[in-house]
Design a protein around this motif. Structure first.
Motif, short mmCIF file in Angstrom:
data_model
loop_
_atom_site.label_atom_id
_atom_site.label_comp_id
_atom_site.label_asym_id
_atom_site.label_seq_id
_atom_site.Cartn_x
_atom_site.Cartn_y
_atom_site.Cartn_z
N ARG A 234 35.03 19.83 67.86
CA ARG A 234 35.61 19.81 66.54
C ARG A 234 35.94 18.60 65.88
NH1 ARG A 234 38.28 24.85 65.84
NH2 ARG A 234 38.05 24.17 63.62
N THR A 235 36.17 17.53 66.67
CA THR A 235 36.30 16.10 66.09
C THR A 235 34.96 15.57 65.50
OG1 THR A 235 36.10 15.08 68.26
CG2 THR A 235 38.13 15.47 67.41
N VAL A 236 33.88 16.04 65.84
CA VAL A 236 32.76 15.86 65.30
C VAL A 236 32.61 16.76 63.82
CG1 VAL A 236 30.26 15.95 65.37
CG2 VAL A 236 31.47 15.11 67.42
N GLY A 237 33.26 17.50 63.68
CA GLY A 237 33.22 18.32 62.54
C GLY A 237 32.81 19.66 62.48
N MET A 238 32.56 20.07 63.65
CA MET A 238 31.95 21.59 63.91
C MET A 238 33.16 22.33 63.69
SD MET A 238 29.34 21.39 67.04
CE MET A 238 29.11 19.88 67.70
N HIS B 128 23.73 18.78 58.48
CA HIS B 128 22.52 19.59 58.08
C HIS B 128 21.23 18.53 57.93
CE1 HIS B 128 24.84 23.19 58.19
NE2 HIS B 128 25.36 22.69 57.22
N ARG C 108 28.37 8.71 69.28
CA ARG C 108 28.45 10.00 68.82
C ARG C 108 29.48 10.27 67.65
NH1 ARG C 108 30.59 14.73 72.94
NH2 ARG C 108 32.47 13.63 72.65
N GLN D 118 36.03 19.64 75.85
CA GLN D 118 34.50 20.09 75.31
C GLN D 118 34.85 20.52 73.75
OE1 GLN D 118 31.27 19.54 76.58
NE2 GLN D 118 32.63 17.95 78.03
N TYR E 258 27.11 25.68 70.13
CA TYR E 258 26.42 24.76 70.71
C TYR E 258 26.99 24.09 72.05
CZ TYR E 258 24.04 25.25 66.40
OH TYR E 258 23.17 25.71 65.13
N VAL E 259 28.20 24.28 72.18
CA VAL E 259 28.82 23.45 73.22
C VAL E 259 29.47 24.16 74.15
CG1 VAL E 259 30.61 21.76 73.82
CG2 VAL E 259 29.40 21.46 71.63
N PHE F 24 28.75 16.31 76.13
CA PHE F 24 28.40 17.26 76.31
C PHE F 24 27.27 17.26 77.62
CE2 PHE F 24 28.94 17.62 71.73
CZ PHE F 24 30.18 17.97 71.64
N ASN G 228 37.73 21.11 58.70
CA ASN G 228 36.49 20.49 59.17
C ASN G 228 36.10 19.39 58.37
OD1 ASN G 228 36.02 22.74 61.26
ND2 ASN G 228 35.60 24.05 59.63
N MET H 70 28.51 9.85 62.65
CA MET H 70 29.09 10.82 61.54
C MET H 70 29.34 9.93 60.34
SD MET H 70 28.04 13.40 62.90
CE MET H 70 28.87 14.78 61.71
N MET I 76 23.55 18.14 77.70
CA MET I 76 22.88 17.65 76.68
C MET I 76 22.19 16.17 77.01
SD MET I 76 24.19 18.88 72.98
CE MET I 76 24.54 20.74 72.51
N MET J 163 36.55 10.40 66.73
CA MET J 163 37.60 10.34 67.95
C MET J 163 36.72 10.00 69.16
SD MET J 163 40.77 12.42 68.75
CE MET J 163 41.98 11.83 70.20
N GLN K 215 30.50 26.94 65.42
CA GLN K 215 29.46 25.80 66.00
C GLN K 215 30.07 25.39 67.44
OE1 GLN K 215 29.74 23.50 62.56
NE2 GLN K 215 27.72 24.35 61.56
N GLN L 54 27.23 26.13 78.21
CA GLN L 54 27.82 25.75 79.38
C GLN L 54 28.40 26.72 80.34
OE1 GLN L 54 29.93 21.67 79.72
NE2 GLN L 54 29.73 21.68 77.55
N ARG M 92 37.82 16.33 59.28
CA ARG M 92 37.57 15.64 60.58
C ARG M 92 36.39 14.86 60.42
NH1 ARG M 92 39.42 20.85 63.69
NH2 ARG M 92 41.34 20.24 64.50
N ARG M 93 35.46 15.21 59.61
CA ARG M 93 34.30 14.68 59.43
C ARG M 93 34.46 13.19 59.02
NH1 ARG M 93 31.12 18.51 55.78
NH2 ARG M 93 32.10 20.19 56.92
N VAL N 239 23.87 19.68 62.99
CA VAL N 239 24.76 21.20 62.78
C VAL N 239 25.75 20.94 61.54
CG1 VAL N 239 26.49 22.49 63.83
CG2 VAL N 239 24.46 21.45 65.06
N VAL N 240 26.46 19.76 61.60
CA VAL N 240 27.44 19.52 60.35
C VAL N 240 26.84 19.02 59.23
CG1 VAL N 240 29.59 18.47 60.21
CG2 VAL N 240 29.10 19.14 62.49
N LEU O 14 23.82 15.93 67.70
CA LEU O 14 24.04 17.37 67.38
C LEU O 14 25.23 17.38 66.11
CD1 LEU O 14 24.13 20.24 68.37
CD2 LEU O 14 26.50 19.77 69.58
N GLY O 15 25.93 16.53 65.95
CA GLY O 15 26.76 16.74 64.64
C GLY O 15 26.10 16.45 63.49
#
Lengths: 362, 259
Positions: A259-263, B126, B168, A254, A271-272, B108, B92, B172, B111, B100, A267, A276, B95-96, B123-124, B119-120
């Protein structure tokens, strides 16, 4: 053969119908169930009705009821019904062929044992020192003038417990944030705090904070706030471990997915992971709160003023004034009035989470 | 050492001579065991690199090193000209640029599908809720699951979950997509829908690195196939060279056991 109910709607499980229950029951299993149920009902409701008819006060009247032939007769009936249920169930249970009939026999036998235990126990009590016991512990006539004191006691117990719990959750979150760090240096202060609190009795912590810090080195803490501070630190240590375990129980994937989404780390937590973890720590936190409600009784050692007294201190004080032990019984009942609904709520939350309904619709 | 052949780059990327991502001399140690041994790899824009090899050969670790889920013990990882294995690099931001997809989906669970995908964006990146929504719907449409936006992961099949995970990552707008054995935990009849999604992605020109056991997928989609064993890249070449005419003995044995 049991009737098979066709499941027309795939979302609804087939329900056991009355006719299938009737078909699967056996005469002996119904007898056991009936005798056990009636036995327990008589064992509980009989004495209650008898006392209500005779009157709860004065103690002498209560003694008369508790030693009357009607009272004892009801108990004998209850015990006999319970005994019958057990005696019938024991040799027949293994021979019954259907799940329904076995279930009925088992329930009947358990109810019978309960009826027998309550009936026989109450009978034994009825032939004992009923007068002395009723005079000392069941003298409810003296209670009404002190009821308002107990209401204040309940109020203070709840205030102490809620403020202590809220403060404890704050302390616990802070400590847990340190405890999940990979760095031993960061973990160390939180670990010392948690182990210090978990390794000492609460009564010692309350004493140290009040007598040591408030009186000894003159910190501006009243007995009441000192008690709240002690409860907050106490709950903080235990909930820190609960939070830590909750956070670490969330699958590592999780965090990686976030993190791979860039959070960022924060964050991903916010959020994650935390949303939970909250679901998982709710039951243990509620259990802790129930424990804290009872533990607030330890403020007895630091002596609160009359308007600040918690439930147990109230009972203790009133007993000191009247030398009537009935007030301890009242105190116990008052605690149960507060805790039983909470315990019930905890169990509901736990079973909901276990079934996993929390996720499937929302 | 194996016969690491010259990289066969697609012809149309001659303008973009710089690799999108490079691994230089990457070593990874877990305690005393060495899972990656001196790995060199260049990934060019538009490449679909498929990594195959026996379990424990370091395929997944290699993939996870590309986006720094595993930090190399030695060596460099360079993305878009920036060394992201540098301790001062902004991971960060790096990874954007990479999406992956995991073997176990890692959606998640608390959600809805919509929130998982958006979400990304919120949050990421904006984005405002409405534009995040629009992009999420577009992403879900791309994997054919726009009608499941309100569902929760627990209500979806494994294949649908994995497609949501693809969406997901896709929304991005990554330059590079990493797939870590994405069909390995799926029931056989659900594998196809995920592979079809990935084929569609490949034909749209997405740069992809795929760790998989699906040799058929590698044959159809890959521009390059890499065979790994014991932490090394043993063979690297076109699908035809590696899969149809394997020169390397161990690679031939592995393919014989998989096919």
């Amino acid at each position: 053969m049991p009737t098979l109910v066709a499941a027309t709607d795939r979302d609804l499980p087939p329900r056991q119908t009355l006719s299938s229950v009737r078909q699967d029951s056996r005469l002996i299993s119904v007898c056991v169930l009936l005798s056990g149920t009636v036995g327990l009902a008589v064992a509980i409701l009989g004495p209650l009705v008898a006392i209500s008819v005779g009157g709860w006060t004065p103690a002498s009247q209560l003694t008369l009821t508790l030693t009357s032939a009607t009272f004892r007769g009801l108990l004998v009936v209850a015990s006999c019904l319970g005994l019958i249920a057990v005696v019938l169930a024991l040799p027949t249970y293994r021979r019954l062929a259907t799940i329904t009939s076995r279930g009925q026999t088992l329930s009947g036998a358990v109810l019978g044992v309960e009826a027998l235990a309550i009936g026989a126990g109450a009978l034994w009590f009825s032939y004992g020192e009923v007068a002395t016991f009723a005079r000392n512990f069941l003298n409810f006539a003296v209670v009404p003038p002190y009821l308002h004191a107990f209401v204040t006691g309940i109020k203070n117990t709840i205030i102490l417990a809620i403020t202590g719990e809220v403060g404890g959750i704050v302390c616990g979150l802070a400590a847990a944030a340190l405890l999940i760090s990979p760095s031993a240096v960061v973990r160390a202060p939180a670990r010392i705090y948690v182990n210090l609190v978990r390794g000492t009795p609460l009564i010692w912590q309350i004493s140290i904070i009040y007598f040591g810090f408030a009186l000894g080195i003159k910190l501006p803490l009243s007995a009441y706030t000192a008690a709240i501070a002690a409860f907050a630190l106490f709950v903080g240590a235990y909930s820190a471990e609960v939070f830590r375990a909750g956070l670490q129980s969330i699958d590592r994937g999780q965090f990686e997915a976030a993190r791979t989404v860039g959070m960022t780390y924060m964050q991903a937590m916010r959020y994650v992971i935390v949303p939970q973890a909250v679901r998982r720590v709710l039951p243990p936190l509620l259990n802790e709160f129930v424990s804290l409600i009872k533990d607030t009784s330890l403020v007895l050692v630091i002596g609160l003023s009359a308007s600040e007294l918690d439930l147990f201190s109230t009972g203790n004080l009133v007993y000191g004034n009247t030398f009537d032990a009935t007030f301890f019984v009242v105190t116990g009942i008052a605690y149960l009035v507060v805790t039983i609904p909470l315990i019930w709520a905890v169990n509901r939350v736990e079973s909901r989470l276990r079934v996993g309904r929390a996720h499937s619709n929302g | 050492m194996g016969d690491v052949g010259p990289l066969d780059r697609p012809q149309d990327t001659s303008v973009l001579s710089e690799p999108l991502c490079s691994l230089c001399g990457v070593d990874k140690w877990y305690g005393s065991s060495r899972v990656l041994r001196d790995v060199d790899l260049d990934i060019y824009r538009g490449d679909v690199t498929v990594i195959i090899g026996p379990s424990g050969s370091g395929k997944s670790t290699l993939l996870r090193t590309i986006n720094m889920l595993e930090r190399p013990t030695r060596g460099q990882v360079i993305l878009d000209g920036v060394e992201i294995s540098d301790i001062r690099a902004n991971l960060n931001a790096a990874r954007r640029k990479m999406g992956m997809v995991f073997q176990s989906f890692n959606l998640f669970p608390h959600m809805s599908v919509m929130d998982n995908v958006s979400l990304g964006l919120r949050v990421v990146l904006h984005l405002k809720p409405e534009s995040a929504r629009e992009r999420a719907v577009a992403g879900l449409e791309r994997v054919g699951l726009a009608d499941k936006a309100k569902a929760y992961p627990s209500q979806l099949s494994g294949g649908q979950c994995q497609r949501v995970a693809v969406a997901r990552a896709l929304v991005m707008d990554p330059e590079l997509m990493l797939f870590d054995e994405v069909t390995s935990s799926l029931d056989p009849e659900l594998v196809k829908e995920v592979l079809e999604t990935m084929k569609g992605l490949a034909s749209s020109g997405m740069t992809m690195v795929v760790v998989t056991h699906e040799i058929g997928f590698a044959r159809q989609v890959a521009t390059r196939v890499i065979f790994m064993e014991e932490g090394r890249i043993v063979v690297s070449g076109s699908p035809a060279d590696v899969l149809e005419r394997p020169q390397n003995d161990r690679c031939r044995v592995f393919l014989g056991s998989v096919l």
